[in-house]
Motif scaffolding. Sequence first.
Motif, mmCIF file in Angstrom:
data_model
loop_
_atom_site.group_PDB
_atom_site.id
_atom_site.type_symbol
_atom_site.label_atom_id
_atom_site.label_comp_id
_atom_site.label_asym_id
_atom_site.label_seq_id
_atom_site.Cartn_x
_atom_site.Cartn_y
_atom_site.Cartn_z
ATOM 1 N N TRP A 2 0.985 -1.132 0.239
ATOM 2 C CA TRP A 2 0.084 -0.045 0.039
ATOM 3 C C TRP A 2 1.009 1.267 -0.034
ATOM 4 O O TRP A 2 1.809 1.192 0.857
ATOM 5 C CB TRP A 2 -0.958 -0.183 1.278
ATOM 6 C CG TRP A 2 -2.127 -1.006 1.140
ATOM 7 C CD1 TRP A 2 -1.999 -2.143 1.155
ATOM 8 C CD2 TRP A 2 -3.299 -0.584 0.795
ATOM 9 N NE1 TRP A 2 -3.135 -2.851 1.029
ATOM 10 C CE2 TRP A 2 -4.194 -1.758 0.550
ATOM 11 C CE3 TRP A 2 -3.936 0.814 0.332
ATOM 12 C CZ2 TRP A 2 -5.623 -1.965 0.152
ATOM 13 C CZ3 TRP A 2 -5.275 0.579 -0.087
ATOM 14 C CH2 TRP A 2 -6.038 -0.807 -0.103
ATOM 15 N N PRO A 5 -2.494 6.899 -2.086
ATOM 16 C CA PRO A 5 -3.220 6.918 -3.293
ATOM 17 C C PRO A 5 -3.206 7.874 -4.225
ATOM 18 O O PRO A 5 -3.447 8.144 -5.321
ATOM 19 C CB PRO A 5 -4.712 6.627 -2.523
ATOM 20 C CG PRO A 5 -4.448 5.995 -1.315
ATOM 21 C CD PRO A 5 -3.254 6.667 -0.943
ATOM 22 N N VAL A 37 -8.955 3.167 -5.357
ATOM 23 C CA VAL A 37 -9.173 2.480 -4.176
ATOM 24 C C VAL A 37 -10.522 2.432 -3.705
ATOM 25 O O VAL A 37 -11.019 1.553 -3.102
ATOM 26 C CB VAL A 37 -8.118 3.104 -3.071
ATOM 27 C CG1 VAL A 37 -8.356 2.570 -1.644
ATOM 28 C CG2 VAL A 37 -6.628 3.198 -3.483
ATOM 29 N N TRP A 40 -12.644 -0.048 -5.937
ATOM 30 C CA TRP A 40 -12.128 -1.360 -5.541
ATOM 31 C C TRP A 40 -12.746 -1.903 -4.111
ATOM 32 O O TRP A 40 -13.577 -3.006 -3.821
ATOM 33 C CB TRP A 40 -10.671 -1.253 -5.442
ATOM 34 C CG TRP A 40 -10.321 -2.832 -4.852
ATOM 35 C CD1 TRP A 40 -9.466 -2.901 -3.858
ATOM 36 C CD2 TRP A 40 -10.271 -3.924 -5.473
ATOM 37 N NE1 TRP A 40 -9.005 -4.224 -3.560
ATOM 38 C CE2 TRP A 40 -9.733 -5.009 -4.892
ATOM 39 C CE3 TRP A 40 -10.964 -4.623 -6.964
ATOM 40 C CZ2 TRP A 40 -9.468 -6.505 -5.156
ATOM 41 C CZ3 TRP A 40 -10.695 -5.727 -6.705
ATOM 42 C CH2 TRP A 40 -10.059 -6.624 -6.220
ATOM 43 N N GLN A 41 -12.837 -0.992 -2.753
ATOM 44 C CA GLN A 41 -13.236 -1.159 -1.876
ATOM 45 C C GLN A 41 -14.776 -1.334 -1.638
ATOM 46 O O GLN A 41 -15.337 -2.335 -1.013
ATOM 47 C CB GLN A 41 -12.644 -0.319 -0.516
ATOM 48 C CG GLN A 41 -11.174 -0.653 -0.537
ATOM 49 C CD GLN A 41 -11.066 0.754 0.347
ATOM 50 O OE1 GLN A 41 -11.377 1.654 0.788
ATOM 51 N NE2 GLN A 41 -9.474 0.556 1.013
ATOM 52 N N THR A 55 -15.622 -4.325 -11.440
ATOM 53 C CA THR A 55 -14.263 -3.885 -11.588
ATOM 54 C C THR A 55 -13.509 -4.229 -12.847
ATOM 55 O O THR A 55 -12.717 -3.467 -13.301
ATOM 56 C CB THR A 55 -13.280 -4.605 -10.703
ATOM 57 O OG1 THR A 55 -13.258 -6.018 -11.029
ATOM 58 C CG2 THR A 55 -13.762 -4.613 -9.203
ATOM 59 N N HIS A 65 -5.195 1.430 -10.006
ATOM 60 C CA HIS A 65 -4.398 2.540 -9.343
ATOM 61 C C HIS A 65 -3.308 1.751 -8.834
ATOM 62 O O HIS A 65 -3.514 0.462 -8.056
ATOM 63 C CB HIS A 65 -5.350 3.157 -8.302
ATOM 64 C CG HIS A 65 -4.524 4.447 -7.750
ATOM 65 N ND1 HIS A 65 -3.283 4.205 -6.831
ATOM 66 C CD2 HIS A 65 -4.675 5.688 -8.104
ATOM 67 C CE1 HIS A 65 -2.978 5.360 -6.624
ATOM 68 N NE2 HIS A 65 -3.749 6.391 -7.186
ATOM 69 N N SER A 67 -1.605 1.875 -6.021
ATOM 70 C CA SER A 67 -1.598 1.289 -4.675
ATOM 71 C C SER A 67 -2.419 0.106 -4.498
ATOM 72 O O SER A 67 -2.007 -0.584 -3.192
ATOM 73 C CB SER A 67 -2.140 2.493 -3.799
ATOM 74 O OG SER A 67 -3.505 2.900 -4.083
ATOM 75 N N ILE A 68 -3.206 -0.357 -5.190
ATOM 76 C CA ILE A 68 -4.122 -1.491 -5.178
ATOM 77 C C ILE A 68 -3.716 -2.521 -6.055
ATOM 78 O O ILE A 68 -4.529 -3.560 -6.193
ATOM 79 C CB ILE A 68 -5.443 -1.464 -4.897
ATOM 80 C CG1 ILE A 68 -6.096 -0.524 -6.322
ATOM 81 C CG2 ILE A 68 -5.883 -0.541 -3.899
ATOM 82 C CD1 ILE A 68 -7.323 -0.511 -6.238
ATOM 83 N N ARG A 69 -2.826 -2.552 -7.127
ATOM 84 C CA ARG A 69 -2.485 -3.303 -8.228
ATOM 85 C C ARG A 69 -2.062 -4.681 -7.844
ATOM 86 O O ARG A 69 -2.698 -5.456 -8.549
ATOM 87 C CB ARG A 69 -1.545 -2.557 -8.896
ATOM 88 C CG ARG A 69 -1.134 -3.284 -10.292
ATOM 89 C CD ARG A 69 0.019 -2.488 -11.153
ATOM 90 N NE ARG A 69 -0.744 -1.792 -12.343
ATOM 91 C CZ ARG A 69 -0.473 -0.693 -12.778
ATOM 92 N NH1 ARG A 69 0.904 0.033 -12.209
ATOM 93 N NH2 ARG A 69 -0.979 -0.065 -13.583
ATOM 94 N N GLU A 71 -2.970 -6.516 -5.067
ATOM 95 C CA GLU A 71 -4.097 -7.317 -4.551
ATOM 96 C C GLU A 71 -5.212 -7.598 -5.692
ATOM 97 O O GLU A 71 -5.804 -8.488 -5.777
ATOM 98 C CB GLU A 71 -4.562 -6.585 -3.255
ATOM 99 C CG GLU A 71 -5.279 -5.062 -3.498
ATOM 100 C CD GLU A 71 -5.872 -4.808 -2.289
ATOM 101 O OE1 GLU A 71 -6.842 -5.295 -1.918
ATOM 102 O OE2 GLU A 71 -5.379 -3.807 -1.583
ATOM 103 N N VAL A 72 -5.328 -6.562 -6.529
ATOM 104 C CA VAL A 72 -6.439 -6.715 -7.649
ATOM 105 C C VAL A 72 -5.796 -8.093 -8.687
ATOM 106 O O VAL A 72 -6.560 -8.735 -8.969
ATOM 107 C CB VAL A 72 -6.496 -5.426 -8.382
ATOM 108 C CG1 VAL A 72 -7.469 -5.784 -9.592
ATOM 109 C CG2 VAL A 72 -7.036 -4.360 -7.659
#
Length: 430
Positions: A2, A5, A37, A40-41, A55, A65, A67-69, A71-72
């Motif tokens: 993380w 963002p 973010v 996604w959340q 998504t 984005h 910062s979440i790449r 986990e996606v």
Amino acid sequence: MWRDPGAPADDFYQVRPECTDVPKSKFRIKAGKTLSVRKWQAAFSPEGYLDISKTLSRIHRGGIHPSIRGEVWEFLLGCYDPKSTFDERDEIRNRRRAKYAIMKEECRQMFPLIGSGKFITAPVITEDGEPIHDPLVLQEANLDMASINQGNDCAHDPRDKKVIQWKLTLHQIGLDVHRTDRTLVFYEKKENLSKLWDILAVYAWSDIDVGYCQGMSDLCSPMIILLEDEADAFWCFERLMRRLRGNFRCTESSVGVETQLSNLASITQVIDPKLHRHLETLGGGDYLFAFRMLMVLFRREFSFCDSLYLWEMMWALEYDPDLFSMYEEPEAAAEKSEGSKGKPKSIRQYGKYERDNMRNGGKSSEAPLPISVFLVASVLKDKSPKLLTEARGLDDVVKILNDMTGNLDAKKACTGAMKLHKKYLKAKKQ
């Protein structure tokens, strides 16, 4: 991993200032298009079920984005089932981390440099499995002969062909690690290079049929950067290799990627017969000039940032909600609790490319071609006028394609691939 963002995309993959010849990224985060973010959340229920359909289209339009790449990507590559809960994913994650630790320790027992924070670029054994006594080799490894021979006491016979085959790959892995993405600030830290070497060494042992082949380091490198935990990065890479390992399977007479090159020839013959005839006249009817593009998914043709954007668009377009169950071990899949199944799958949960295949019967009649083949076809179609007028030999073809390095647009390439895919499916029906 993380991060802030609000930071621009390029800040996550900084290039060393002295590397002025590195292609600049064409991709910039666009408000309202990128999977943010917040979006996604919002796609998760309180229990953790993911509405993947929300998504996929957003990823296709504007990528993810940074910062979440990581986990996606784990979802896009089938590491986790969208219909699982937060608790179920934590259980899977912990189980996989423990399994990776066991595999890594097994490798360390055979060669103690694994997990030491160092890596080797020189051969450590002969083809017959005999340790190499060259002082330069020992100096690089910073090991004495007792350490090199430590494998004699492990569960595996050091004379075993599989062990010898694995040890012979270690220096090649090191050579490739040493030159992979070295323009990135991230790899100024030797421990990050060592992490890449460890993951590739463990993978080579876990998939002994394929082992390690040049190009795998290019595919694994982004996982190291995006996922802070080494085990998570390994499993993300392992899932990617489930898709691509066929490309690396070699026999005495062929290389796995040749099947895709043959498909590329068939596609080009349908969508641009004039170009296909021209390439055949030049002796390029086997399309070997496109070998690298397919092997490492355009990592060399795009900037680092753009190649990641391209990959996630491809995976979103190809997404199949059955990926997790297809990849997971049968006994692990059977352990899934009945309550985690969620709602039945709808066609919205499939990527757009996969939906097109399903509508055109491609899924039932034969295995659909990967979108990467149509991406290469799209690039060739775009360069067709130049290839037809300027290419007088295969060297010219290679030069024209090499000249486009860093000048390709990922979104345009994906859009072009989708158009050619529809055109090809339509032509096949006629």
